[in-house]
Design a protein around this motif. Structure first.
Motif, PDB file in Angstrom:
ATOM      1  N   VAL A 133     -71.071 -36.990  32.188  1.00 59.04           N
ATOM      2  CA  VAL A 133     -72.083 -37.658  31.367  1.00 59.04           C
ATOM      3  C   VAL A 133     -71.417 -38.685  30.455  1.00 59.04           C
ATOM      4  CG1 VAL A 133     -73.798 -37.317  29.543  1.00 59.04           C
ATOM      5  CG2 VAL A 133     -73.693 -35.727  31.475  1.00 59.04           C
ATOM      6  N   GLY A 134     -70.320 -38.301  29.816  1.00 60.35           N
ATOM      7  CA  GLY A 134     -69.599 -39.222  28.938  1.00 60.35           C
ATOM      8  C   GLY A 134     -69.038 -40.414  29.688  1.00 60.35           C
ATOM      9  N   ARG A 135     -68.478 -40.154  30.876  1.00 58.17           N
ATOM     10  CA  ARG A 135     -67.901 -41.227  31.687  1.00 58.17           C
ATOM     11  C   ARG A 135     -68.995 -42.207  32.113  1.00 58.17           C
ATOM     12  NH1 ARG A 135     -63.115 -40.728  33.568  1.00 58.17           N
ATOM     13  NH2 ARG A 135     -63.135 -38.456  33.644  1.00 58.17           N
ATOM     14  N   LEU A 136     -70.140 -41.698  32.535  1.00 56.13           N
ATOM     15  CA  LEU A 136     -71.253 -42.547  32.944  1.00 56.13           C
ATOM     16  C   LEU A 136     -71.788 -43.340  31.752  1.00 56.13           C
ATOM     17  CD1 LEU A 136     -73.133 -43.492  35.175  1.00 56.13           C
ATOM     18  CD2 LEU A 136     -74.568 -41.497  34.727  1.00 56.13           C
ATOM     19  N   ASN A 137     -71.877 -42.698  30.595  1.00 56.79           N
ATOM     20  CA  ASN A 137     -72.336 -43.381  29.389  1.00 56.79           C
ATOM     21  C   ASN A 137     -71.383 -44.521  29.019  1.00 56.79           C
ATOM     22  OD1 ASN A 137     -74.150 -43.624  27.095  1.00 56.79           O
ATOM     23  ND2 ASN A 137     -72.452 -42.834  25.868  1.00 56.79           N
ATOM     24  N   ASP A 138     -70.072 -44.252  29.055  1.00 56.85           N
ATOM     25  CA  ASP A 138     -69.087 -45.300  28.752  1.00 56.85           C
ATOM     26  C   ASP A 138     -69.202 -46.462  29.738  1.00 56.85           C
ATOM     27  OD1 ASP A 138     -68.148 -43.773  26.640  1.00 56.85           O
ATOM     28  OD2 ASP A 138     -66.387 -43.033  27.729  1.00 56.85           O
ATOM     29  N   TYR A 139     -69.400 -46.133  31.018  1.00 54.56           N
ATOM     30  CA  TYR A 139     -69.550 -47.165  32.042  1.00 54.56           C
ATOM     31  C   TYR A 139     -70.774 -48.039  31.745  1.00 54.56           C
ATOM     32  CZ  TYR A 139     -70.930 -49.283  36.473  1.00 54.56           C
ATOM     33  OH  TYR A 139     -71.336 -50.166  37.430  1.00 54.56           O
ATOM     34  N   CYS A 140     -71.886 -47.408  31.409  1.00 52.66           N
ATOM     35  CA  CYS A 140     -73.105 -48.172  31.134  1.00 52.66           C
ATOM     36  C   CYS A 140     -72.950 -49.042  29.885  1.00 52.66           C
ATOM     37  CB  CYS A 140     -74.291 -47.225  30.982  1.00 52.66           C
ATOM     38  SG  CYS A 140     -74.787 -46.463  32.541  1.00 52.66           S
ATOM     39  N   ILE A 141     -72.294 -48.526  28.859  1.00 46.98           N
ATOM     40  CA  ILE A 141     -72.056 -49.315  27.647  1.00 46.98           C
ATOM     41  C   ILE A 141     -71.177 -50.526  27.977  1.00 46.98           C
ATOM     42  CG2 ILE A 141     -70.864 -49.326  25.414  1.00 46.98           C
ATOM     43  CD1 ILE A 141     -71.827 -46.379  25.105  1.00 46.98           C
ATOM     44  N   ALA A 142     -70.083 -50.293  28.695  1.00 47.40           N
ATOM     45  CA  ALA A 142     -69.185 -51.400  29.056  1.00 47.40           C
ATOM     46  C   ALA A 142     -69.906 -52.428  29.920  1.00 47.40           C
ATOM     47  CB  ALA A 142     -67.961 -50.859  29.792  1.00 47.40           C
ATOM     48  N   ALA A 143     -70.708 -51.959  30.871  1.00 46.95           N
ATOM     49  CA  ALA A 143     -71.448 -52.878  31.739  1.00 46.95           C
ATOM     50  C   ALA A 143     -72.433 -53.716  30.931  1.00 46.95           C
ATOM     51  CB  ALA A 143     -72.178 -52.094  32.829  1.00 46.95           C
ATOM     52  N   ASN A 144     -73.065 -53.103  29.943  1.00 45.97           N
ATOM     53  CA  ASN A 144     -74.006 -53.818  29.090  1.00 45.97           C
ATOM     54  C   ASN A 144     -73.285 -54.879  28.257  1.00 45.97           C
ATOM     55  OD1 ASN A 144     -76.656 -54.239  27.896  1.00 45.97           O
ATOM     56  ND2 ASN A 144     -75.785 -53.299  26.059  1.00 45.97           N
ATOM     57  N   VAL A 145     -72.156 -54.510  27.654  1.00 47.58           N
ATOM     58  CA  VAL A 145     -71.388 -55.442  26.831  1.00 47.58           C
ATOM     59  C   VAL A 145     -70.899 -56.620  27.669  1.00 47.58           C
ATOM     60  CG1 VAL A 145     -69.236 -55.700  25.526  1.00 47.58           C
ATOM     61  CG2 VAL A 145     -70.709 -53.736  25.104  1.00 47.58           C
ATOM     62  N   LEU A 146     -70.519 -56.336  28.908  1.00 46.54           N
ATOM     63  CA  LEU A 146     -70.014 -57.379  29.802  1.00 46.54           C
ATOM     64  C   LEU A 146     -71.119 -58.100  30.578  1.00 46.54           C
ATOM     65  CD1 LEU A 146     -66.929 -55.422  31.158  1.00 46.54           C
ATOM     66  CD2 LEU A 146     -66.916 -57.318  29.521  1.00 46.54           C
ATOM     67  N   SER A 147     -72.366 -57.743  30.287  1.00 42.51           N
ATOM     68  CA  SER A 147     -73.534 -58.342  30.952  1.00 42.51           C
ATOM     69  C   SER A 147     -73.473 -58.225  32.471  1.00 42.51           C
ATOM     70  CB  SER A 147     -73.684 -59.816  30.547  1.00 42.51           C
ATOM     71  OG  SER A 147     -73.841 -59.925  29.152  1.00 42.51           O
ATOM     72  N   VAL A 148     -73.102 -57.049  32.951  1.00 39.22           N
ATOM     73  CA  VAL A 148     -73.055 -56.789  34.394  1.00 39.22           C
ATOM     74  C   VAL A 148     -74.486 -56.684  34.901  1.00 39.22           C
ATOM     75  CG1 VAL A 148     -72.348 -55.135  36.163  1.00 39.22           C
ATOM     76  CG2 VAL A 148     -70.817 -55.666  34.256  1.00 39.22           C
ATOM     77  N   GLY A 149     -74.820 -57.479  35.910  1.00 36.91           N
ATOM     78  CA  GLY A 149     -76.170 -57.502  36.439  1.00 36.91           C
ATOM     79  C   GLY A 149     -76.509 -56.338  37.347  1.00 36.91           C
ATOM     80  N   ASN A 150     -75.592 -55.956  38.225  1.00 31.76           N
ATOM     81  CA  ASN A 150     -75.842 -54.867  39.173  1.00 31.76           C
ATOM     82  C   ASN A 150     -74.849 -53.749  38.943  1.00 31.76           C
ATOM     83  OD1 ASN A 150     -77.895 -56.278  40.554  1.00 31.76           O
ATOM     84  ND2 ASN A 150     -76.345 -57.429  41.673  1.00 31.76           N
ATOM     85  N   LEU A 151     -75.370 -52.587  38.544  1.00 29.27           N
ATOM     86  CA  LEU A 151     -74.519 -51.436  38.305  1.00 29.27           C
ATOM     87  C   LEU A 151     -74.123 -50.771  39.625  1.00 29.27           C
ATOM     88  CD1 LEU A 151     -76.253 -49.774  35.237  1.00 29.27           C
ATOM     89  CD2 LEU A 151     -74.267 -51.283  35.257  1.00 29.27           C
ATOM     90  N   LEU A 152     -72.954 -50.164  39.634  1.00 31.64           N
ATOM     91  CA  LEU A 152     -72.516 -49.389  40.787  1.00 31.64           C
ATOM     92  C   LEU A 152     -73.305 -48.086  40.809  1.00 31.64           C
ATOM     93  CD1 LEU A 152     -68.648 -49.886  40.408  1.00 31.64           C
ATOM     94  CD2 LEU A 152     -70.226 -51.221  41.794  1.00 31.64           C
ATOM     95  N   THR A 153     -73.371 -47.451  41.970  1.00 30.99           N
ATOM     96  CA  THR A 153     -74.136 -46.211  42.105  1.00 30.99           C
ATOM     97  C   THR A 153     -73.260 -44.995  41.828  1.00 30.99           C
ATOM     98  OG1 THR A 153     -73.608 -45.809  44.417  1.00 30.99           O
ATOM     99  CG2 THR A 153     -75.457 -47.300  43.949  1.00 30.99           C
ATOM    100  N   LEU A 154     -73.874 -43.864  41.645  1.00 31.19           N
ATOM    101  CA  LEU A 154     -73.171 -42.598  41.498  1.00 31.19           C
ATOM    102  C   LEU A 154     -73.128 -41.850  42.830  1.00 31.19           C
ATOM    103  CD1 LEU A 154     -74.019 -40.743  38.161  1.00 31.19           C
ATOM    104  CD2 LEU A 154     -71.789 -41.109  39.198  1.00 31.19           C
ATOM    105  N   GLY A 155     -73.613 -42.482  43.895  1.00 29.85           N
ATOM    106  CA  GLY A 155     -73.819 -41.857  45.198  1.00 29.85           C
ATOM    107  C   GLY A 155     -72.733 -40.949  45.731  1.00 29.85           C
ATOM    108  N   GLU A 156     -71.467 -41.297  45.577  1.00 31.12           N
ATOM    109  CA  GLU A 156     -70.396 -40.480  46.133  1.00 31.12           C
ATOM    110  C   GLU A 156     -70.048 -39.262  45.290  1.00 31.12           C
ATOM    111  OE1 GLU A 156     -68.962 -40.980  49.122  1.00 31.12           O
ATOM    112  OE2 GLU A 156     -70.186 -42.756  49.461  1.00 31.12           O
ATOM    113  N   CYS A 157     -70.671 -39.165  44.122  1.00 31.58           N
ATOM    114  CA  CYS A 157     -70.381 -38.042  43.210  1.00 31.58           C
ATOM    115  C   CYS A 157     -71.630 -37.213  43.053  1.00 31.58           C
ATOM    116  CB  CYS A 157     -69.910 -38.574  41.865  1.00 31.58           C
ATOM    117  SG  CYS A 157     -69.410 -37.300  40.695  1.00 31.58           S
ATOM    118  N   SER A 158     -71.852 -36.322  43.977  1.00 28.49           N
ATOM    119  CA  SER A 158     -73.073 -35.522  43.928  1.00 28.49           C
ATOM    120  C   SER A 158     -72.864 -34.245  43.156  1.00 28.49           C
ATOM    121  CB  SER A 158     -73.537 -35.187  45.352  1.00 28.49           C
ATOM    122  OG  SER A 158     -72.519 -34.453  46.021  1.00 28.49           O
ATOM    123  N   GLY A 159     -73.942 -33.690  42.676  1.00 27.40           N
ATOM    124  CA  GLY A 159     -73.868 -32.401  42.019  1.00 27.40           C
ATOM    125  C   GLY A 159     -74.126 -32.460  40.552  1.00 27.40           C
TER     126      GLY A 159
END
Length: 159
Positions: A133-159
């Motif tokens: 959860v923390g790693r995903l939150n950090d990723y989303c914050i960084a993507a927002n700050v960097l104005s990333v238009g398309n986020l990567l998926t979590l698809g390969e990390c199930s569970g």
């Protein structure tokens, strides 16, 4: 007393396949009772938090640096620090057979998590569920700050 490094897999030795730095007991430091000289352990260091004796072995071999006898170079030498991070990102496949760089190229943030922390976070064990959860939150914050238009998926990390 002596201490066994929890990040030293005895299944990975300089003569095994796959290889790793030799594991040995770490003596208690002369600085204070119960204190260990952390510069001798294969714990997480550097920009990518390189850990485990086999990662130190292969990163050092590729970089031309002896990280088995001096693992603290990952924390104290800027070139080694970033070199091991780039090595891990582009060469290490963990248990997945795929590098973090390959997962990002395929659009999978989850794949990078799986390569980095495998069965601890994908699927997350009870003790590591907050890490994902923390790693995903950090990723989303960084993507927002960097104005990333398309986020990567979590698809390969199930569970």
């Amino acid at each position: 007393g002596n201490y066994n490094d929890p990040y030293c897999s005895t299944f990975h030795t300089p003569t095994s396949d796959p290889a790793g730095c030799a594991c040995s007991t770490i003596p208690e430091s002369t600085v204070a009772p119960g204190y260990l000289d952390a510069d001798l352990l294969f714990l997480g260091r550097g920009s990518i938090q390189l850990s485990w004796n086999y990662n130190y072995f292969y990163a050092g071999a590729d970089l031309g640096v002896d990280l088995c006898t001096n693992p603290d170079l990952v924390a104290t030498d800027e070139e080694v620090n970033w070199g091991t991070a780039i090595w891990f990102w582009t060469k290490n496949t963990g248990s997945t057979g795929t590098t973090c760089a390959e997962y990002v190229a395929a659009g999978s943030f989850g794949g990078t998590v799986k390569t980095i922390n495998g069965g601890l976070e994908c699927p997350a064990t009870a003790s590591h569920s907050g890490s994902v959860v923390g790693r995903l939150n950090d990723y989303c914050i960084a993507a927002n700050v960097l104005s990333v238009g398309n986020l990567l998926t979590l698809g390969e990390c199930s569970g």
